[in-house]
Scaffold this active site. Sequence first.
Site, PDB file in Angstrom:
ATOM      1  N   GLN A  26       0.812  -1.202   0.000  1.00  0.00           N
ATOM      2  CA  GLN A  26       0.000   0.000   0.000  1.00  0.00           C
ATOM      3  C   GLN A  26       0.854   1.264   0.000  1.00  0.00           C
ATOM      4  OE1 GLN A  26      -3.662   0.120  -0.006  1.00  0.00           O
ATOM      5  NE2 GLN A  26      -2.941  -1.803  -0.866  1.00  0.00           N
ATOM      6  N   HIS A 138       5.023   5.349   1.251  1.00  0.00           N
ATOM      7  CA  HIS A 138       4.652   3.956   1.472  1.00  0.00           C
ATOM      8  C   HIS A 138       3.996   3.801   2.836  1.00  0.00           C
ATOM      9  CE1 HIS A 138       4.715  -0.396   1.546  1.00  0.00           C
ATOM     10  NE2 HIS A 138       5.004  -0.357   0.262  1.00  0.00           N
ATOM     11  N   HIS A 139       2.945   2.975   2.894  1.00  0.00           N
ATOM     12  CA  HIS A 139       2.183   2.781   4.136  1.00  0.00           C
ATOM     13  C   HIS A 139       3.046   2.187   5.246  1.00  0.00           C
ATOM     14  CE1 HIS A 139      -1.430   2.909   6.401  1.00  0.00           C
ATOM     15  NE2 HIS A 139      -2.260   2.738   5.393  1.00  0.00           N
ATOM     16  N   ALA A 140       4.139   1.516   4.889  1.00  0.00           N
ATOM     17  CA  ALA A 140       5.026   0.958   5.908  1.00  0.00           C
ATOM     18  C   ALA A 140       5.654   2.051   6.767  1.00  0.00           C
ATOM     19  CB  ALA A 140       6.125   0.115   5.255  1.00  0.00           C
ATOM     20  N   ASN A 314       1.987   2.646  12.314  1.00  0.00           N
ATOM     21  CA  ASN A 314       0.647   2.200  11.951  1.00  0.00           C
ATOM     22  C   ASN A 314      -0.048   1.671  13.201  1.00  0.00           C
ATOM     23  OD1 ASN A 314       0.421   2.291   8.827  1.00  0.00           O
ATOM     24  ND2 ASN A 314       2.431   1.388   9.196  1.00  0.00           N
TER      25      ASN A 314
END
Length: 466
Positions: A26, A138-140, A314
């Site tokens: 993602q 980046h979602h990371a 996150n």
Amino acid sequence: MGSPENGSDEPLTPGGRLFLQKEMNQVIYSAIGMAQPLDVEALKSVIQSSPMFTHPRFCSLMVRDSVGREHWRRTHVDIDCHVVPVHGPIAEGLSDEAAVNEYLGDLSTDSPGLLGDDKPLWDVHLLMAHRCVVFRVHHALGDGISLMSMFLASCQRVDDPEALPTIGPPSSAKKRRGGGGEWWKAVVWVLGVVWFTLVFVVEFVLQSMWMSDRRTPVSGGAGVELWPRKLATAKFLLEDMKVVKSAVANATINDVLFGIISAGFFKYLDHRCPNAVREGTRLTGVAAVNLREQPGLQELTNLMEGDPGLRWGNKFGILLLPVRYHRSCGDPLEHVRKAKSMIDRKKKSLEAHFSYKIGDVATTYLGARASSLLNYRIFCNTTFSISNVFGPHEEITFWGNPITYIRVNISSLPHALTMHMVSYAGRADMQILVAKDIIPDPDFLAKCFEDALLEMKAAASTALKI
């Protein structure tokens, strides 16, 4: 890259590892509209002096050790490798909004291009002709709340440049429990939490393993995340949403939003394929829920410095939010009442905390691959994604350039439809990303959502006058 050789390398969190798997790869796209023309060199200077440029996640490479486990490794950041000026209009004859959405729609299918071992996992695209800055992250590296806080730390309020932007829900409603001496109310509340948690956790497990929504003209499925995308924007006034909220007892902005989603869905389905969807068909949404202790994040510095309650990264769970398809029910406010009733039951459960914990445990003990497959199944078995991030209440500037809008979307999921709303200075823009071979007309779908709110506002205004 080689294996880590020194103690400066930091392992990825379970959430970070999850978002690096191919099934859940993602990337977050944030489009920031500017009132004045963009200056490439000035923006590079601003980014270099911003918290983003010094944050460990944003100046680290993602590397893997000899057994394939991911780590962050600090590196030198070359700003010229991260800022991408795009000169000239995206396409002739399109408005700025349509051109930016076309660019983002195409970019959202290019998320693998962001992965690599040669630079940190972010870049900034400057759409010069359209006065738009696109942050691709980046979602990371973090979730929406983390990234919003980082961006706002580099912004100033128009009315008071020395003050931090004010973010969070329009009104902070505290959870109400039994008053002093009324012990039985506390017992009833605890029993309700236990019951609803049990019911919704069982439903969550079933939906992630076997149970799936009935197929409809807006359904996605395995492999749809690779399909070409189109993007449209639905625009709302928060004042209109507040009018609707005031007409439904104890409703919230999120209740109104989900009422708009259900009403807009039904309008779209009735227009596009009348009689193709059975009455009562369940359409399940996957909603991201912030699990931090202070969702308003007024103390942005604490988040950046790693406050335990506001930790970077996150930290969100997911809720399954089902709606049942019904043809016109007459009263537009009934959609909000049904949404509120359903969401109230969800709030009484620990479903979001369960989903976060089960993902954390699965990644830690079974590996990121197993966890990503579990999450992938949830998206394949449901119909759409929805999130809502509260942005600044006031108008703000980015290094002296007034911001006209803030919009967010993410790269493709197995859903054919994902929606992300961000509020800003009395307005709320919802990005509607679709698989264009399944939903070819997202602009009409956006209009269905906008019309749904206007109908609810008219009904609410009439009800409030009675």
